[in-house]
Design a protein around this motif. Structure first.
Motif, PDB file in Angstrom:
ATOM      1  N   ILE A  73       1.095   0.364  13.506  1.00 34.82           N
ATOM      2  CA  ILE A  73      -0.288   0.162  13.933  1.00 34.82           C
ATOM      3  C   ILE A  73      -1.047  -0.773  13.012  1.00 34.82           C
ATOM      4  O   ILE A  73      -2.074  -1.321  13.384  1.00 34.82           O
ATOM      5  CB  ILE A  73      -1.081   1.494  14.015  1.00 34.82           C
ATOM      6  N   LEU A 116     -11.632  -0.435   8.288  1.00 34.11           N
ATOM      7  CA  LEU A 116     -11.314  -1.075   9.557  1.00 34.11           C
ATOM      8  C   LEU A 116     -11.259  -2.603   9.471  1.00 34.11           C
ATOM      9  O   LEU A 116     -10.291  -3.226   9.904  1.00 34.11           O
ATOM     10  CB  LEU A 116     -12.353  -0.650  10.601  1.00 34.11           C
ATOM     11  N   LEU A 139      -3.691  16.932   9.715  1.00 33.84           N
ATOM     12  CA  LEU A 139      -4.688  15.866   9.540  1.00 33.84           C
ATOM     13  C   LEU A 139      -4.063  14.615   8.904  1.00 33.84           C
ATOM     14  O   LEU A 139      -3.124  14.702   8.137  1.00 33.84           O
ATOM     15  CB  LEU A 139      -5.842  16.370   8.682  1.00 33.84           C
ATOM     16  N   ASN A 140      -4.623  13.476   9.246  1.00 36.91           N
ATOM     17  CA  ASN A 140      -4.057  12.205   8.778  1.00 36.91           C
ATOM     18  C   ASN A 140      -5.098  11.310   8.112  1.00 36.91           C
ATOM     19  O   ASN A 140      -5.333  10.197   8.557  1.00 36.91           O
ATOM     20  CB  ASN A 140      -3.407  11.478   9.949  1.00 36.91           C
ATOM     21  N   PRO A 141      -5.741  11.780   7.058  1.00 33.27           N
ATOM     22  CA  PRO A 141      -6.707  10.918   6.378  1.00 33.27           C
ATOM     23  C   PRO A 141      -5.987   9.799   5.616  1.00 33.27           C
ATOM     24  O   PRO A 141      -4.766   9.835   5.480  1.00 33.27           O
ATOM     25  CB  PRO A 141      -7.368  11.866   5.386  1.00 33.27           C
ATOM     26  N   ILE A 142      -6.748   8.859   5.126  1.00 36.90           N
ATOM     27  CA  ILE A 142      -6.189   7.789   4.310  1.00 36.90           C
ATOM     28  C   ILE A 142      -5.900   8.346   2.915  1.00 36.90           C
ATOM     29  O   ILE A 142      -6.732   9.029   2.342  1.00 36.90           O
ATOM     30  CB  ILE A 142      -7.184   6.615   4.244  1.00 36.90           C
ATOM     31  N   MET A 143      -4.712   8.091   2.418  1.00 31.94           N
ATOM     32  CA  MET A 143      -4.311   8.656   1.126  1.00 31.94           C
ATOM     33  C   MET A 143      -3.982   7.558   0.118  1.00 31.94           C
ATOM     34  O   MET A 143      -3.702   6.421   0.502  1.00 31.94           O
ATOM     35  CB  MET A 143      -3.084   9.545   1.302  1.00 31.94           C
ATOM     36  N   GLN A 202       5.022   4.655  13.638  1.00 31.56           N
ATOM     37  CA  GLN A 202       4.353   3.875  14.660  1.00 31.56           C
ATOM     38  C   GLN A 202       3.698   2.668  13.994  1.00 31.56           C
ATOM     39  O   GLN A 202       2.898   2.827  13.068  1.00 31.56           O
ATOM     40  CB  GLN A 202       3.289   4.721  15.348  1.00 31.56           C
ATOM     41  N   THR A 235       2.801  -0.346   8.362  1.00 33.44           N
ATOM     42  CA  THR A 235       3.744   0.237   9.317  1.00 33.44           C
ATOM     43  C   THR A 235       4.458  -0.858  10.104  1.00 33.44           C
ATOM     44  O   THR A 235       5.647  -0.736  10.418  1.00 33.44           O
ATOM     45  CB  THR A 235       3.027   1.215  10.258  1.00 33.44           C
ATOM     46  N   GLU A 244       0.852  -1.180   0.000  1.00 32.92           N
ATOM     47  CA  GLU A 244       0.000   0.000   0.000  1.00 32.92           C
ATOM     48  C   GLU A 244       0.895   1.241   0.000  1.00 32.92           C
ATOM     49  O   GLU A 244       2.020   1.205   0.479  1.00 32.92           O
ATOM     50  CB  GLU A 244      -0.859  -0.040   1.276  1.00 32.92           C
ATOM     51  N   LEU A 264       3.929   9.417   5.407  1.00 34.20           N
ATOM     52  CA  LEU A 264       4.677   9.587   6.659  1.00 34.20           C
ATOM     53  C   LEU A 264       5.375  10.942   6.615  1.00 34.20           C
ATOM     54  O   LEU A 264       5.937  11.333   5.587  1.00 34.20           O
ATOM     55  CB  LEU A 264       5.715   8.466   6.814  1.00 34.20           C
ATOM     56  N   THR A 265       5.346  11.621   7.744  1.00 39.12           N
ATOM     57  CA  THR A 265       5.952  12.947   7.814  1.00 39.12           C
ATOM     58  C   THR A 265       7.467  12.860   7.786  1.00 39.12           C
ATOM     59  O   THR A 265       8.051  11.935   8.364  1.00 39.12           O
ATOM     60  CB  THR A 265       5.495  13.628   9.112  1.00 39.12           C
ATOM     61  N   ILE A 276       9.669   8.715  11.334  1.00 41.69           N
ATOM     62  CA  ILE A 276       9.445   8.007  12.597  1.00 41.69           C
ATOM     63  C   ILE A 276       8.078   7.359  12.507  1.00 41.69           C
ATOM     64  O   ILE A 276       7.080   8.017  12.228  1.00 41.69           O
ATOM     65  CB  ILE A 276       9.559   8.985  13.785  1.00 41.69           C
ATOM     66  N   ASN A 328     -11.704   7.716   8.453  1.00 37.44           N
ATOM     67  CA  ASN A 328     -10.537   6.874   8.753  1.00 37.44           C
ATOM     68  C   ASN A 328     -10.934   5.461   9.190  1.00 37.44           C
ATOM     69  O   ASN A 328     -10.090   4.584   9.265  1.00 37.44           O
ATOM     70  CB  ASN A 328      -9.644   7.544   9.801  1.00 37.44           C
TER      71      ASN A 328
HETATM   72  C1  LIG Z   1       0.191  13.532   6.121  1.00 38.01           C
HETATM   73  C2  LIG Z   1       0.340  12.349   7.029  1.00 38.01           C
HETATM   74  C3  LIG Z   1       1.492  12.201   7.772  1.00 38.01           C
HETATM   75  C4  LIG Z   1       1.668  11.102   8.619  1.00 38.01           C
HETATM   76  N1  LIG Z   1       2.826  10.989   9.304  1.00 38.01           N
HETATM   77  C5  LIG Z   1       3.039   9.905  10.073  1.00 38.01           C
HETATM   78  C6  LIG Z   1       4.278   9.719  10.760  1.00 38.01           C
HETATM   79  O1  LIG Z   1       5.193  10.543  10.671  1.00 38.01           O
HETATM   80  N2  LIG Z   1       4.434   8.612  11.518  1.00 38.01           N
HETATM   81  C7  LIG Z   1       3.459   7.676  11.637  1.00 38.01           C
HETATM   82  O2  LIG Z   1       3.678   6.685  12.334  1.00 38.01           O
HETATM   83  N3  LIG Z   1       2.293   7.811  11.004  1.00 38.01           N
HETATM   84  C8  LIG Z   1       2.061   8.894  10.223  1.00 38.01           C
HETATM   85  N4  LIG Z   1       0.870   9.019   9.533  1.00 38.01           N
HETATM   86  C9  LIG Z   1      -0.130   7.943   9.658  1.00 38.01           C
HETATM   87  C10 LIG Z   1       0.250   6.760   8.775  1.00 38.01           C
HETATM   88  O3  LIG Z   1       0.170   7.116   7.425  1.00 38.01           O
HETATM   89  C11 LIG Z   1      -0.686   5.573   9.050  1.00 38.01           C
HETATM   90  O4  LIG Z   1      -0.420   5.124  10.319  1.00 38.01           O
HETATM   91  C12 LIG Z   1      -0.488   4.443   8.088  1.00 38.01           C
HETATM   92  O5  LIG Z   1      -1.003   4.784   6.832  1.00 38.01           O
HETATM   93  C13 LIG Z   1      -1.190   3.206   8.561  1.00 38.01           C
HETATM   94  O6  LIG Z   1      -0.965   2.154   7.643  1.00 38.01           O
HETATM   95  P1  LIG Z   1      -0.972   0.628   8.084  1.00 38.01           P
HETATM   96  O7  LIG Z   1      -1.142  -0.215   6.873  1.00 38.01           O
HETATM   97  O8  LIG Z   1       0.172   0.330   8.925  1.00 38.01           O
HETATM   98  O9  LIG Z   1      -2.217   0.543   8.998  1.00 38.01           O
HETATM   99  P2  LIG Z   1      -3.720   0.351   8.574  1.00 38.01           P
HETATM  100  O10 LIG Z   1      -3.990  -1.078   8.608  1.00 38.01           O
HETATM  101  O11 LIG Z   1      -3.978   1.085   7.328  1.00 38.01           O
HETATM  102  O12 LIG Z   1      -4.435   1.093   9.766  1.00 38.01           O
HETATM  103  C14 LIG Z   1      -4.387   0.631  11.101  1.00 38.01           C
HETATM  104  C15 LIG Z   1      -5.184   1.540  11.970  1.00 38.01           C
HETATM  105  O13 LIG Z   1      -4.811   2.894  11.766  1.00 38.01           O
HETATM  106  C16 LIG Z   1      -5.902   3.690  11.307  1.00 38.01           C
HETATM  107  N5  LIG Z   1      -5.398   4.499  10.198  1.00 38.01           N
HETATM  108  C17 LIG Z   1      -5.403   4.197   8.880  1.00 38.01           C
HETATM  109  N6  LIG Z   1      -4.864   5.178   8.150  1.00 38.01           N
HETATM  110  C18 LIG Z   1      -4.511   6.118   9.038  1.00 38.01           C
HETATM  111  C19 LIG Z   1      -3.918   7.367   8.910  1.00 38.01           C
HETATM  112  N7  LIG Z   1      -3.607   7.902   7.705  1.00 38.01           N
HETATM  113  N8  LIG Z   1      -3.684   8.043  10.030  1.00 38.01           N
HETATM  114  C20 LIG Z   1      -4.007   7.545  11.236  1.00 38.01           C
HETATM  115  N9  LIG Z   1      -4.586   6.371  11.405  1.00 38.01           N
HETATM  116  C21 LIG Z   1      -4.838   5.671  10.334  1.00 38.01           C
HETATM  117  C22 LIG Z   1      -6.902   2.718  10.863  1.00 38.01           C
HETATM  118  O14 LIG Z   1      -8.200   3.204  11.021  1.00 38.01           O
HETATM  119  C23 LIG Z   1      -6.648   1.512  11.711  1.00 38.01           C
HETATM  120  O15 LIG Z   1      -7.268   1.642  12.949  1.00 38.01           O
HETATM  121  C24 LIG Z   1       0.651  10.124   8.709  1.00 38.01           C
HETATM  122  C25 LIG Z   1      -0.512  10.265   7.973  1.00 38.01           C
HETATM  123  C26 LIG Z   1      -0.672  11.361   7.142  1.00 38.01           C
HETATM  124  C27 LIG Z   1      -1.909  11.499   6.318  1.00 38.01           C
END
Ligand SMILES: Cc1cc2nc3c(=O)[nH]c(=O)nc-3n(C[C@H](O)[C@H](O)[C@H](O)COP(=O)(O)OP(=O)(O)OC[C@H]3O[C@@H](n4cnc5c(N)ncnc54)[C@H](O)[C@@H]3O)c2cc1C
Ligand SMILES: Cc1cc2nc3c(=O)[nH]c(=O)nc-3n(C[C@H](O)[C@H](O)[C@H](O)COP(=O)(O)OP(=O)(O)OC[C@H]3O[C@@H](n4cnc5c(N)ncnc54)[C@H](O)[C@@H]3O)c2cc1C
Ligand code: SF4
Ligand code: SF4
Ligand code: FES
Lengths: 287, 484
Positions: free
Chosen positions: A66, A261, A211-215, A64, A70, A43, A47-48, A62, A257
């Protein structure tokens, strides 16, 4: 292909990466982000850019862990490679000398706030940083923040370190003490950003959130990252990611967001299962 | 065969394109049209009467030598047929599949006056496929290196065709693409069942073998600006497409389950979300759900037919005019109907509604009737008072067109654009007002067609070649413009 130069954990599930990306290092400004993929069916996730060095042409992110992407990223080590990395994306933070600026970071939000806090300091602000974590081990970048801010207040939900309580309570305390605050930057989980906005609203303090929407693409092509700000549709990847906290519709962002899920849960469960299997196989192979 | 008279040729019936069974194909992503076999291609080629005035050639935006390539198919010289095609059309396997032939080459075909027109598109695709499958894409001769370097921004049909011509002219060419794959809409927009990605990849591989360098993950304007490219390159071509999705701007459009067509198709095509969880990118689980697609163009047809393939129980097109006004290719509309897509014509959405958790539950639509003709001569749809209905849906895809993405224009302030953000060019040369910078494709015309984008790329390549030989001409021309 971008080479990973350094990779180390800052807190449980929070990992810092220094990655070779000379062009981005040269170009990026505080507040901007990158999008990367970790494998060929991966996917695209945003990330900032927490920091950069033009000397060795690296950027720091950096992360996290989740979800699947990540967590996968956090298994990578120095010497490894990121197959796709694009940036810098988004608008840089608006930096000026506001007077006293408070930077509030919740969890990995501290990493996202760090470059902007640093720039605010360089612009002449008196910068106060509040860095929140659930417990002591989740408080990250304290030394880094101390190096670039005038005052740093760690907070923990359980009181295991620093101020006992939420970041908003620390902010309220500063306000109650009569501190003059001209600008607040709040970055972290959505409920935290909303809570900060609620604290500063009655004081009329200019407050900015990231803001951290899904992109998907990060270039304004898909509209998936749209959010409601001031009742208008914005594309966060190109119009943001930073917006006036008092105008953001946090409830729409929260709901959007949650869109994937159940798929995200499935994805991460399968990934963790596979990791466990791999570890088992290794164990068996090693006798 | 040469002994066939024109009369006999005109009597041969058009050969049907073999296709997958509609109910079968609506469940898979494999190509719908299977292609002629050799014998059928030759027989179809016999239907061309080799008109002296060649109206078909006039109907083709890039003037493909249509009777020329068709004659070679008839004679069995397939390699030659492909070579003739490629003289004017860099992507015949693509255009043969996606050109709106019924409005272009085939519309004016002489045979079409009495019988069905010659299946020019099907023959074009056949010849191109024959080459790729049997002898591999043939490499054209490359001229000696000139030492000049050109940057192409955008890896869609405009950029690819420009790159292909420039590399043959001996220039060094680097393509900068924002996404992680090359191909533009051909990769992320048009689905596999209409344009298999191996075809696009073969074209890109061919260009790479000829020496074109591709740099993915480069958003020009952000990673490098146009001005920075100009320091390193002798000329720049902007073929960045029209990638800014329009929304309907009606209440409820932020609800979960509502997508722009760009996002919907990108998730499926580029990010392979249909293969989740083998592919990491998720998408809304469409299985068993009702999907409404708003719009009547190719994009709308692609989105609605994709929905069927993702398992939708009900897939609808909601369009505010009638079928006659639909901009989609006739074949796409026909295929969509055969596959079971429902059409709600003369219906306009007025509001989306959802549940507490923010999930889409349905759309309120206003029924329309045709009123007086508007400026374009089309009868304008006007609302029928009180005729409003609710359509329950879980997924909505908005496919009402794209505006121009402002990243380039915002970061290149001296580049002239019109009020919609389309880059202004001199149509004969694709020169912009900025020295050394050319532009073509959707970023100039607004959302158009593959063949027009490709044609623009080739026009620009010829002008860039001229410019590189004599860069001062630009200034002289500018002076003229000022004095005129
Ligand atoms: C502009 C921007 C900058 C970001 N910078 C950082 C950063 O510096 N470090 C960092 O750790 N993360 C950052 N994020 C968040 C990061 O992009 C998401 O954590 C990541 O897309 C999750 O992907 P995943 O496949 O690991 O988890 P997923 O399986 O996609 O998601 C796991 C959980 O996280 C939630 N989630 C999904 N997408 C996001 C999102 N975009 N933001 C927050 N929660 C989300 C879901 O609802 C779900 O509960 C940033 C997001 C944006 C939009
Ligand atoms: C779903 C869909 C179906 C279609 N069906 C048909 C059809 O059947 N027949 C037909 O003729 N036409 C069809 N079209 C239209 C046709 O695809 C387009 O007219 C054509 O692709 C335009 O080509 P282009 O090269 O100008 O732009 P694009 O194909 O859009 O390519 C532009 C490329 O530039 C990249 N880019 C954008 N900004 C930057 C930047 N700042 N830096 C670097 N790269 C950048 C983009 O990522 C993209 O890859 C369809 C369009 C869509 C969306
Ligand atoms: S390029 Fe398109 S219009 Fe031209 S001959 Fe081929 S199918 Fe017809
Ligand atoms: S108009 Fe039709 S019949 Fe005449 S040359 Fe063209 S394809 Fe052949
Ligand atoms: S991520 Fe696609 S428009 Fe913002």
């Amino acid at each position: 292909m971008n080479k990973i130069i350094e990779a180390r954990f800052l807190a449980p599930d929070v990992k810092l990466f220094r990655i070779e990306a000379p062009k981005i290092a040269e170009k990026r400004k505080p507040g901007q982000f990158i999008i990367l993929r970790v494998h060929k069916n991966g996917e695209r996730i945003p990330l900032t850019i927490a920091d950069s060095s033009t000397e060795d042409g690296t950027i720091t992110i950096i992360v996290q862990g989740i979800g699947k992407t990540t967590k996968h990223l956090n298994t990578l080590e120095a010497g490894g490679e990121i197959i796709d990395l694009v940036g810098p994306l988004g608008k840089p933070s608006h930096i000026e000398n506001f007077g006293t600026a408070v930077s509030i970071g919740g969890g990995v939000g501290t990493a996202i706030a760090y470059p902007t806090a640093k720039a605010l300091k360089e612009a002449g602000n008196h910068v106060i940083s509040i860095i929140g974590g659930r417990t002591k081990e989740f408080v990250i970048l304290e030394d880094e923040m101390k190096a670039v801010c005038d005052e740093v207040y760690p907070t923990t939900d359980d009181g295991s370190y620093g101020f006992h309580g939420f970041v908003t309570q620390k902010l309220q305390q500063l306000l109650d003490e009569g501190r003059k605050i001209d600008f607040v930057l709040a970055i972290g989980p959505i409920p935290m950003m909303k809570a900060v906005a609620d604290v500063t609203r009655p004081y009329g303090i200019k407050t900015v959130v990231s803001l951290n929407p899904i992109m998907v693409d990060g270039t304004g092509m898909c509209g998936g990252c749209r959010a409601l700000v001031d009742d208008k549709v914005v594309f966060v990847c190109v119009d943001g990611p930073e917006f006036d906290a008092h105008k953001v519709d946090f409830s729409v962002l929260t709901k959007r967001n949650r869109m994937y899920l159940s798929q995200e849960k499935q994805s991460v469960e399968e990934f963790e299962h596979k990791c466990k299997l791999d570890a088992k196989i290794k164990e068996v192979a090693n006798g | 065969m040469a002994d066939l008279t024109n009369k006999e040729r005109m009597k041969i019936q058009k050969h049907h394109m073999p296709e997958q069974d509609p109910l079968e194909r609506a469940k898979n992503f494999l190509e719908v049209n299977l292609g002629y076999d050799t014998a059928t291609a030759i027989e179809e080629a016999q239907r061309c009467i080799q008109c002296k005035n060649k109206p078909c050639v006039e109907g083709c935006p890039v003037r493909v030598d249509i009777p020329g390539f068709i004659k070679q198919i008839e004679l069995g010289n397939f390699k030659e047929a492909a070579a003739i095609l490629k003289k004017d059309n860099a992507l015949p396997a693509v255009c043969g599949r996606v050109c709106p032939q019924e409005e272009q080459c085939e519309m004016v075909c002489t045979v079409g006056k009495k019988n069905a027109p010659v299946a020019i598109g099907y023959l074009e695709r056949w010849a191109a496929d024959w080459e790729r499958k049997n002898i591999g894409l043939q490499k054209p001769e490359l001229k000696p290196k000139t030492g000049k370097k050109v940057a192409i921004v955008g890896g869609g049909p405009a950029g690819l065709s420009c790159a292909g011509d420039l590399i043959q002219m001996g220039h060094d060419v680097v393509v900068f693409e924002a996404l992680h794959e090359i191909g533009g809409v051909l990769m992320y927009g048009i689905p596999e069942f209409r344009l298999p990605k191996v075809i696009v990849q073969a074209e890109v591989d061919g260009l790479r073998e000829m020496g074109v360098e591709f740099r993915t993950n480069q958003v020009i304007g952000m990673t490098d600006t146009v001005d920075e490219l100009l320091k390193e390159y002798d000329a720049v071509f902007l073929g960045v497409g029209a990638g800014l999705p329009y929304f309907l701007n009606i209440p409820g459009e932020h609800l979960n389950g509502i997508y722009s067509a760009n996002e919907y198709l990108t998730r499926v095509n580029l990010m392979k979300a249909y293969d989740f969880p083998n592919s990491d990118t998720p998408m809304f689980n469409v299985m068993g759900k009702s999907v409404a697609v708003f719009g009547g163009g190719n994009t709308a047809m692609d989105a609605v037919r994709t929905s069927l393939r993702l398992g939708a129980k009900k897939a609808m097109i909601i369009y505010r005019r009638t079928e006659k006004e639909m901009p989609a290719r006739v074949e796409e509309i026909k295929h969509a109907k055969e596959e079971g897509v429902e059409f709600f014509l003369l219906h306009a959405p007025i509001e989306f509604y959802g549940d507490e958790e923010g999930w889409l539950k349905g759309v309120k639509v206003q029924e329309m009737e045709l009123g007086e003709p508007d400026a374009s001569g089309r009868r304008r749809p006007v609302p029928i008072e009180g005729a409003i209905k609710d359509i329950p849906i879980e997924v909505a895809v908005v496919a009402i067109g794209n505006g121009s993405n402002p990243i380039i224009s915002k970061t290149t302030p001296d580049l002239k654009v019109n009020k919609w953000g389309n880059i202004l060019v001199d149509e004969k040369t694709m020169k912009t007002n900025k020295k050394g910078v050319f532009a073509g494709g959707d970023i100039v015309t607004g959302g158009a067609t593959v063949i027009l984008a490709m044609g623009a790329g080739r026009t620009a390549a010829a002008a860039i070649d001229e410019y590189l030989k004599n860069p001062d001409v630009w200034l002289e021309e500018k002076k003229e413009e000022v004095t005129n």
